[in-house]
Design a protein around this motif. Structure first.
Motif, mmCIF file in Angstrom:
data_model
loop_
_atom_site.group_PDB
_atom_site.id
_atom_site.type_symbol
_atom_site.label_atom_id
_atom_site.label_comp_id
_atom_site.label_asym_id
_atom_site.label_seq_id
_atom_site.Cartn_x
_atom_site.Cartn_y
_atom_site.Cartn_z
ATOM 1 N N CYS A 188 0.820 -1.216 0.000
ATOM 2 C CA CYS A 188 0.000 0.000 0.000
ATOM 3 C C CYS A 188 0.850 1.261 0.000
ATOM 4 C CB CYS A 188 -0.913 -0.012 1.223
ATOM 5 S SG CYS A 188 -1.911 1.459 1.392
ATOM 6 N N MET A 189 0.535 2.199 -0.930
ATOM 7 C CA MET A 189 1.269 3.467 -0.931
ATOM 8 C C MET A 189 0.421 4.596 -0.350
ATOM 9 S SD MET A 189 1.368 4.542 -4.929
ATOM 10 C CE MET A 189 -0.103 4.757 -5.904
ATOM 11 N N GLY A 190 -0.784 4.259 0.080
ATOM 12 C CA GLY A 190 -1.585 5.248 0.800
ATOM 13 C C GLY A 190 -2.320 6.232 -0.073
ATOM 14 N N CYS A 191 -2.795 5.810 -1.262
ATOM 15 C CA CYS A 191 -3.541 6.731 -2.122
ATOM 16 C C CYS A 191 -4.977 6.908 -1.640
ATOM 17 C CB CYS A 191 -3.529 6.272 -3.576
ATOM 18 S SG CYS A 191 -4.584 4.837 -3.921
ATOM 19 N N ARG A 192 -5.447 5.928 -0.850
ATOM 20 C CA ARG A 192 -6.771 5.990 -0.227
ATOM 21 C C ARG A 192 -7.925 5.963 -1.234
ATOM 22 N NH1 ARG A 192 -3.739 9.989 1.616
ATOM 23 N NH2 ARG A 192 -5.157 11.612 0.967
ATOM 24 N N TYR A 193 -7.657 5.452 -2.423
ATOM 25 C CA TYR A 193 -8.733 5.296 -3.405
ATOM 26 C C TYR A 193 -9.733 4.253 -2.911
ATOM 27 C CZ TYR A 193 -10.707 5.246 -8.217
ATOM 28 O OH TYR A 193 -11.505 5.351 -9.331
#
Lengths: 390, 254
Positions: free
Chosen positions: B92-97
């Motif tokens: 996870c890169m944390g784009c929060r999509y």
């Protein structure tokens, strides 16, 4: 001249410094206190200003790059060449700033490279990530000849030139894909995005409006750089660009009208809700310049032309913010007002963009052969050119 | 066969044993203060909500065709054949999509962390893989949360409604919502009265974006032929003009 100019520059420098300082402090908050300490985002509202403005508006406002490359090199309308380089520079800076903005917004910016090796072709975000990475490289290659020219490096310039046609076609394709995909992103939230904006044709609307705002930005930056660098405005050229802008905007507005009509969405406008007013504001900003630009008088007046370009820019920005932020609030069952630090970062990115553009414009051949005398000659030439008028 | 959870709101006594068991399974703190937070968050992956005299449990629906897994650009979220939708925090890169896309607003984020992760219930994927029940189902003293094969639980839900039609609202929530979910709800009252979203589409959400994404190869191939063709025509015209000695405009190349 110098005496009159100095205080003005100082004011702008002071504003710039203030913005940068607040941005620096906000950066510190972001790094040490995370997204929680630097934003008003929440579990119910995970995307805010940094996505809605920095990414969505940033990419849209950079659309002049692909629009002008297609116009000049693919459609071979050479007369627009004088505004091509500023458009490419705007696009290149725009995409770099989008990447910087993303570094702030991502929870784990150290993993921004993950989509390159971890694939999910079903994800719109995955496609956007790839397109943006590739297109930023394309823009670099479209921009680098300007540097080579400045340095007088002819060999590498030839190398880039050799691949320029496939490169430009690739650039236009990548732009088409991710400009529209920023709209596709929101197709997954039918129950959240307010129906004045949610439509299955969001990708088409995003693409057409990107072309429009790309043209508007070209007029906008030509106007500003003519002031900043004291060069003559390419008015006849911009006027004919404005004519194209009016047509693109008309097509865009007509598609939106049809879309709202076929989805029976006009009834929503009778509701006294925030969304209604925001929609009307957006529409006013988009319809007014479109109507005005059909008048030759407006197109030939630098001030009015500039005002119209600004309205288009603000209108499309309003659209992106409505789709990305305000149109989603009610459906998310929450309220979002960006924290000061979110605004500070956004302003800093915009300020940095203006500053770098100015510096590069000063030291690199962005506005070639456009001293005042040349411009007068150019004006005659363009006027005489049957394509320019027709 | 895919696994599922059947939650019967009419049986639930609001004892919050599921909350405690869930916290223990994730190694999260649990106390009275947290018990009183009636919303899911990064430190509370399931909760009991009170709606008047009714209780309702909230947890990840582990959709049959999850929007979160379809939108995740790095494939950190996966729909397993067992049923649970799992999350690999290391990708996870944390784009929060996923959070934006989830129609139930389930994924939560570690907002105050410097190295944040998304958090959500994964229907005890590891426990179920080992043949165990989910922690919540095991902890429930009254059988309001039941864990089993989805088909069997659907049949059981229908049977409960048929046997006691006056005690149940005559629908099973999760049967068709967003194309079906792994968590099924029974209730005495219409679902919106206990806070469940009834405005979600009945089709799987991933189709909405895939319909556009699948056009990509067509757009790329058609686009390159079209743009290449236009370039060839327009530049040919300029070449001819040059050969005939006409001026082609202010900035003719070459």
């Amino acid at each position: 001249m110098m005496i009159g100019k100095l205080p003005k520059i100082t004011v702008w420098r002071a504003v710039f410094a203030a913005i940068m300082l607040s941005g620096l402090y906000a950066t510190w908050l972001r790094v040490f206190y995370g997204l929680g300490g630097s934003t008003n985002l929440s579990d119910k509202f995970p995307w805010g200003l940094w996505i809605g403005f920095d990414v969505m508006c940033g990419v849209a406002l950079a659309a002049g790059g692909f629009t002008l490359v297609a116009t000049v090199h693919i459609f071979n309308l050479r007369k627009y060449h004088p505004v091509l380089r500023p458009a490419i520079l705007t696009a290149f800076l725009g995409y770099i700033l989008v990447a910087v903005g993303l570094m702030y917004d991502l929870g784990r910016p150290d993993r921004i490279w993950h989509p390159i090796v971890m694939w999910n072709p079903h994800s719109v975000m995955f496609e956007v990530a790839w397109c943006v990475i590739l297109y930023t490289n394309v823009l670099f290659l479209e921009f680098i000849p300007i540097v080579f020219e400045k340095l007088g490096w002819h060999k590498p310039m030839e190398w880039v030139h050799r691949i320029s046609v496939p490169l430009m076609i690739l650039g236009v394709l990548l732009s088409t894909l991710h400009q529209s995909s920023l709209g596709t992103l929101f197709l997954i939230v039918p129950e959240k995005l307010y129906p004045l904006w949610y439509t299955p044709i969001l990708p088409l609307l995003f693409f057409v409006s990107a072309i429009a705002v790309g043209l508007a930005m070209t007029i906008f930056e030509s106007w500003h750089s003519s002031r900043a660098f004291g060069r003559a405005l390419e008015l006849p050229l911009l006027a004919s660009l404005a004519r194209v802008l009016a047509v693109v905007m008309s097509v865009y507005l007509w598609i939106r009208f049809l879309d709202l009509f076929h989805r029976d969405a006009f009834a929503l406008l009778t509701r006294n809700r925030t969304e209604t007013w925001l929609f009307l504001l957006e529409m006013a900003l988009l319809v007014a310049p479109t109507v005005l630009l059909y008048q030759a008088r407006i197109r030939r007046s630098p001030g009015a032309l500039y005002a119209c370009a600004v309205m288009v820019v603000f209108g499309i920005v309003a659209n992106r913010l409505n789709v990305g932020i305000t149109g989603i609030e009610a459906g998310s069952g929450t309220h979002y007002i960006p924290k000061w630090s979110e605004v500070a970062i956004t302003l800093s990115l915009v300020a940095v963009g203006f500053a770098i553009f100015r510096v590069i414009g000063q030291y690199f051949p962005i506005f070639e052969a456009h001293s005042s005398e040349d411009a007068a000659a150019e004006m005659e030439e363009t006027e005489a050119d049957p394509v320019a008028v027709g | 066969m895919p696994r599922a959870i059947l939650y019967d709101s009419t049986l639930c006594i609001g004892c919050r044993a599921c909350e405690g068991a869930c916290a223990e399974r994730w190694g999260l703190p649990y106390n009275d203060t947290i018990a009183n937070e009636e919303r899911i968050s990064a430190h509370k992956l399931t909760t009991i909500e009170t709606h008047g005299d009714k209780f309702v449990r909230r947890l990840c629906m582990n959709c049959l065709q999850p929007a979160c897994a379809s939108v995740c650009p790095v494939g950190a979220l996966q729909k397993t054949r067992l049923g649970p939708v799992t999350y690999d925090a290391s990708k996870c890169m944390g784009c929060r999509y996923c959070m934006q896309a989830c129609p139930f607003q389930v994924p939560t984020y570690e907002w105050s962390s410097r190295l944040p992760r998304m958090r959500k219930c994964d229907m005890c994927f590891e426990r179920q893989s080992r043949g165990q029940l989910t922690a919540c189902a095991e902890a429930c003293p009254v059988g309001a949360t039941k864990n089993g094969e989805r088909d069997e639980l659907v049949a059981e839900a229908r049977q409960r409604i048929a046997e006691k039609p006056d005690q149940y609202y005559r629908k099973v929530y999760g049967l068709t919502e967003v194309g079906g979910t792994s968590v099924l709800y029974l209730s005495a009252v219409p679902f919106e009265q206990i806070g469940l979203r009834t405005n979600v589409p009945q089709e799987p959400l991933p189709m909405l974006t895939w319909r556009v994404l699948e056009l990509l190869p067509d757009v790329v191939s058609t686009g390159s032929v079209l743009l290449g063709g236009i370039w060839w025509i327009t530049n040919r015209r300029a070449e001819v003009a040059r050969a005939e000695g006409r001026n082609t405009g202010p900035k003719g190349r070459k």
